[in-house]
Design a protein around this motif. Structure first.
Motif, PDB file in Angstrom:
ATOM      1  N   HIS A   1       0.843  -1.196   0.000  1.00 56.90           N
ATOM      2  CA  HIS A   1       0.000   0.000   0.000  1.00 56.90           C
ATOM      3  C   HIS A   1       0.879   1.248   0.000  1.00 56.90           C
ATOM      4  O   HIS A   1       0.827   2.047   0.951  1.00 56.90           O
ATOM      5  CB  HIS A   1      -0.930   0.005   1.219  1.00 56.90           C
TER       6      HIS A   1
ATOM      7  N   HIS B   1       0.752   4.059  -1.266  1.00 58.64           N
ATOM      8  CA  HIS B   1       0.080   5.349  -1.130  1.00 58.64           C
ATOM      9  C   HIS B   1      -0.211   5.706   0.327  1.00 58.64           C
ATOM     10  O   HIS B   1      -0.572   6.862   0.632  1.00 58.64           O
ATOM     11  CB  HIS B   1      -1.241   5.333  -1.912  1.00 58.64           C
TER      12      HIS B   1
ATOM     13  N   GLN C   1       3.102   7.755   3.660  1.00 52.89           N
ATOM     14  CA  GLN C   1       3.175   9.073   4.279  1.00 52.89           C
ATOM     15  C   GLN C   1       2.089   9.269   5.332  1.00 52.89           C
ATOM     16  O   GLN C   1       2.321   9.933   6.358  1.00 52.89           O
ATOM     17  CB  GLN C   1       3.083  10.161   3.215  1.00 52.89           C
ATOM     18  N   ARG C   2       0.929   8.694   5.121  1.00 50.38           N
ATOM     19  CA  ARG C   2      -0.142   8.821   6.110  1.00 50.38           C
ATOM     20  C   ARG C   2       0.252   8.131   7.419  1.00 50.38           C
ATOM     21  O   ARG C   2      -0.013   8.647   8.515  1.00 50.38           O
ATOM     22  CB  ARG C   2      -1.450   8.241   5.564  1.00 50.38           C
TER      23      ARG C   2
END
Length: 345
Positions: A276, A278, A281-282
């Motif tokens: 994952h 994407h 950074q979260r």
């Protein structure tokens, strides 16, 4: 590999050489369930472990018959412990399993010590004591029997279905002391389960364990852990999980948000980057302050799960006081004093 802190007769202080190979028996088994796994059998010098005072754990003593875990949960906080033995916290943790083959006899001896005051003992809090290795080594029956014979309160947390093998022993122990059983089910999403908990029984099978224990009169709670941010925390996922937990007859549900301690953090983040990217950074932002998600996030998840638990009729666990083995009355007019009742830490 360093064994000094695990064996019965460690080398003299200051000697940092690896322990003699004669103290460890290394085995592999050519069966499908153990293929690619190496077992290191040792004789531990102590099996009752005091939890550090700074720990957030609500108990003071643990028993861990294994180190490393074939459940291979990518988030497991216990991964760091493998580094103490000069093993890595990734694949080695999943496949290099330390087995304390003398755990039952050692525990029985320590429980009989005059220094032991009968404190609550927690199991399954580091690595799972009902992982696949237990099917071969069968350490838990002797451990439970020792606790039963000393009427010592204990609890078990597991993702393993093998605990049902010891149902009769658990029933016997529950007749003389407090026995707490919890099963860990953080989510019921099968795709998420296959990727983050590849060596565990499915969530449905774990909830079958809850149902069987409850039907047999042994109350069983569910630790809803971990709730994984961005992957397992959608309201629909939380609702589905709590609904399934309620249907299993669980006595309670306790949510716990993913925490990423050193050792586990690196392994989990590498997994996120691969599966994952994407979300990298979260996660870095959410866990920027350390191993735990922000308080506001934890409170939000806890509040939501508690609301769902109320909706589906799951109340708080009804914890009774530990019981002692009855003291037989001697003949004669004198009255024996009441036995001292243990208290949980």
């Amino acid at each position: 590999m360093r064994w000094d802190n695990l064996v019965e007769n460690p080398r003299a202080a200051g000697d940092t050489a690896l322990f003699a190979t004669s103290a460890v028996t290394t085995r592999t088994f050519d069966t499908p369930e153990f293929r690619g796994i190496t077992f290191h059998e040792i004789r531990a010098r102590s099996i009752l472990n005091r939890v550090p005072g700074a720990s957030r754990m609500p108990f003071e003593w643990t028993v861990n018959p294994y180190r490393g875990c074939t459940h291979a949960c990518v988030y497991c906080f216990a991964r760091k412990t493998h580094s103490y033995l000069d093993l890595d916290t990734g694949l080695d943790f999943d496949s290099q399993i330390i087995v304390k083959i003398n755990a039952p006899e050692l525990l029985r001896r320590q429980l009989a010590s005059r220094q032991w005051q009968g404190a609550h003992v927690a199991m399954g809090t580091n690595v799972d004591c009902y992982q696949r290795a237990e099917g071969r080594y069968r350490l838990m029956p002797g451990i439970i029997a020792a606790l039963r014979d000393h009427a010592n309160p204990f609890s078990i947390l597991t993702k393993g279905t093998l605990i049902l093998r010891d149902l009769e022993l658990l029933r016997q122990a529950a007749e003389v002391t407090e026995v707490g059983i919890s099963v860990s089910v953080g989510f019921t999403d099968r795709e998420l389960w296959r990727t983050v908990e590849p060596g565990t029984p499915s969530p449905e099978r774990r909830l079958d364990v809850v149902r069987t224990l409850t039907d047999d009169g042994i109350g069983c709670g569910v630790l809803m852990a971990p709730v994984i941010p961005f992957l397992g925390d959608h309201p629909d996922q939380l609702r589905a999980t709590v609904r399934a937990i309620a249907a299993s007859g669980a006595t309670s549900v306790t949510p716990l948000v993913l925490h990423l301690r050193p050792g586990a953090r690196e392994w989990f983040m590498a997994w996120v980057a691969q599966h994952h990217p994407h979300l990298v950074q979260r996660y870095e932002r959410l866990y920027a302050e350390g191993a735990y998600a922000p308080k506001w996030y934890q409170r939000r998840i806890t509040r939501h799960v508690h609301e769902l638990a109320t909706e589906f009729g799951i109340g708080p666990a009804d914890r009774g006081m530990p019981r002692r083995i009855p003291v037989p009355q001697e003949p004669g007019p004198s009255i024996l004093p009441e036995p001292t009742q243990l208290t949980l830490l």
